[in-house]
Structure formats: C-alpha cells, structure tokens
Design a protein around this motif. Structure first.
Motif, short mmCIF file in Angstrom:
data_model
loop_
_atom_site.label_atom_id
_atom_site.label_comp_id
_atom_site.label_asym_id
_atom_site.label_seq_id
_atom_site.Cartn_x
_atom_site.Cartn_y
_atom_site.Cartn_z
N UNK A 183 -12.34 -0.68 -8.08
CA UNK A 183 -11.38 -1.13 -7.05
C UNK A 183 -12.02 -1.08 -5.66
N UNK A 184 -12.79 -0.06 -5.40
CA UNK A 184 -13.47 0.06 -4.11
C UNK A 184 -14.48 -1.08 -3.95
N UNK A 187 0.83 -1.22 0.00
CA UNK A 187 0.00 0.00 0.00
C UNK A 187 0.87 1.27 0.00
N UNK A 188 2.14 1.12 -0.37
CA UNK A 188 3.03 2.27 -0.41
C UNK A 188 3.57 2.67 0.96
N UNK A 234 -0.68 5.76 0.56
CA UNK A 234 -0.61 5.99 -0.89
C UNK A 234 -1.45 5.00 -1.69
N UNK A 235 -1.47 3.74 -1.26
CA UNK A 235 -2.20 2.71 -2.01
C UNK A 235 -3.71 2.86 -1.94
N UNK A 236 -4.20 3.80 -1.14
CA UNK A 236 -5.65 4.02 -1.05
C UNK A 236 -6.08 5.31 -1.75
N UNK A 237 -5.13 5.95 -2.45
CA UNK A 237 -5.48 7.20 -3.12
C UNK A 237 -5.95 6.91 -4.54
#
Ligand SMILES: [Zn+2]
Length: 270
Positions: free
Chosen positions: A126-127, A53-54, A117-120
């Motif tokens: 994807x959601x 997730x960065x 970052x991986x949730x931006x």
C-alpha cells in the motif's frame, strides 16, 4: 493546461481509478520565464479508494491536508510571471510530496494533533502504491521539465510555493512570509532583502521552517541536486484565504521575483 497520467504503459493501477483525477496539475507550460514554480501541497483530493481516511470533513479542509490558499496564489503568479507551474492535486495526507519516501511524515499517522486512521497499519505494498501513483508521477514530471529546460539551455530558477498555518500547536506565528532554503546562496538573500524592503512585512529567514535533506524533498532533489538557483516561499494562510488576498500576494511576489530574475540574468547568474 495539460495533465499527466499517473500510470506508465502496462502498469495496473491499484489506487487511482478512472474517475480519479491525474495527480499532476500544470499551468502555463509554455511560459517563457526563467522561473519554474512547484506546489507540493496545492490540492487536497483523496483517491476514491481511500475514502475519507477515517477523518471528518473539518479535518480534511485544514492545513494538515493541504496548503490553504496557495493554489490561488500559484495559479496567479504563474500567469503574472509567464512561468510554468507544476503542482500536486492530491492531499499531503495521501503521501507528502515534500518528504523523502520512507520517513515517518511521508504518509503521516499523526499530523499536528490529528490521528489519521486511514494511514495506520499500511502494508509495504500500500505504501509503495501511494508512492508509485501519486508521488512518483509528480516528481518525474518536475524532473522531465527541468531536463528539457537544461537541454534547451534555458535559464531556470526553481521556486517551491507553500503556505503555513498562523497558529501551530497553540503557538502564534508572527511572520507574514518566509523564505526557506538550505544550500542556495544566490536567491534567498536577494529575496529576503527585497521582502524586507517592502517595509510592511514581518519576514522569516528560514522561518517558520528551514529546508533539510530529511524534512524536504523538492528543494534538495530538484533544486540543489540539479544545480538550480532555488528557494522555497511560505506565505501565512490567513493572508491568502480569499481571492483578493491571493491576487495581492501573487502581484507582490511576481513583481519582486521578476526584478530578481532580471538581475540574475544581467549578472549571468542563471
Ligand atoms: Zn507546503
């Protein structure tokens, strides 16, 4: 111990691959206790497809990723009470199983002071995929367990297990343990009274969190909407970091809850 796959027949997985664990973890499914334990933030797995997730490893082991220590308490208390435990193996950073899907904190872009970052800039697909493959299997399983128990006319008390960080955003929290609840007026007062009677605990009454329909999912949906006696429990993470702390707290809570369960049954409240 059984596991439930995150996919229904004919559905193509877009997130979890064959080497990823199933989202739902269960223990002691045949337990005879009226208590049904859930643990929304039990694990901190990430699907391989999401990488890290960065985030650096030090962030992925922090309280923002899971409820530190609660897995060890949950497993032990399920055994001590002879109760069924249903738990989520994936990190709340993938999708938070105690948030209504769609709210900002469901798939957080910021947790405490950490940007994820991986949730931006996630697409709607994807959601939806995170919900379908991680969130839905967990809550569908809890639903099915409750359905079966009600069909069998088994007394059922829902207890949602959590832990909280001792310091949040620079503020130190004094409580050892807290109850969190909203509409249930049966169990939380009994639990609060029993915890305070222990004599050595600072007990939070809806502290450090209170339950609401906007900030919670498990208690409103599986407890309140199903008409079950329910409460959440929050234990401070520094008390259950190691196995001896987890064992002590599991033993203490199992003793208290089993006494309350017997009282509720004697009074025909469950
Ligand atoms: Zn939690």
């Amino acid at each position: 111990m059984t596991s439930v796959a995150g996919k229904s027949a004919g559905q193509t997985s877009l997130l979890l691959a064959g080497t990823d664990a199933a989202p739902v973890h269960e223990s002691n499914a045949a337990g005879a206790s009226p208590f049904l334990f859930t643990c929304d933030h039990f694990g901190r797995l990430l699907p391989k497809k999401l990488g890290d997730l960065g985030l650096p490893e030090r962030e992925l082991v922090r309280h923002i990723a899971w409820d530190i220590g609660i897995a060890g308490v949950a497993e032990r208390i399920a055994l001590l009470c002879d109760a069924h435990l249903v738990a989520q193996r994936y990190s709340r950073l993938v999708i938070d199983c105690n948030r209504p899907p769609g709210v900002a904190s469901s798939i957080p872009r910021l947790s405490e002071a950490t940007v994820i970052p991986g949730n931006e800039a996630l697409s709607a697909e994807e959601i939806a995929t995170r919900r379908r493959e991680v969130f839905d299997p967990y809550h569908s399983r809890i639903d099915a367990v409750i359905d079966e128990r009600l069909q069998q006319r088994r007394p059922t008390v829902l207890v949602s297990l959590h832990s909280f960080t001792p310091v949040y955003a620079g503020v130190t929290r004094p409580w050892h343990i807290g109850t969190l609840y909203h509409r249930d007026t049966t169990l939380p007062p009994l639990l609060l009274r029993a915890l305070r009677a222990e004599g050595d605990l600072v007990v939070g009454d809806n502290e450090p969190y209170a339950v609401s329909d906007l900030t919670d999912y498990t208690i409103p949906v599986h407890g309140e909407a199903r008409g079950l006696v329910n409460t959440g429990i929050e234990i401070r993470q520094d008390l259950i970091e190691d196995q001896s702390g987890q064992q002590q707290w599991a033993e203490r809570l199992a003793r208290i809850l089993m006494e309350i369960g017997a009282l509720l049954q004697a009074e025909n409240k469950i």
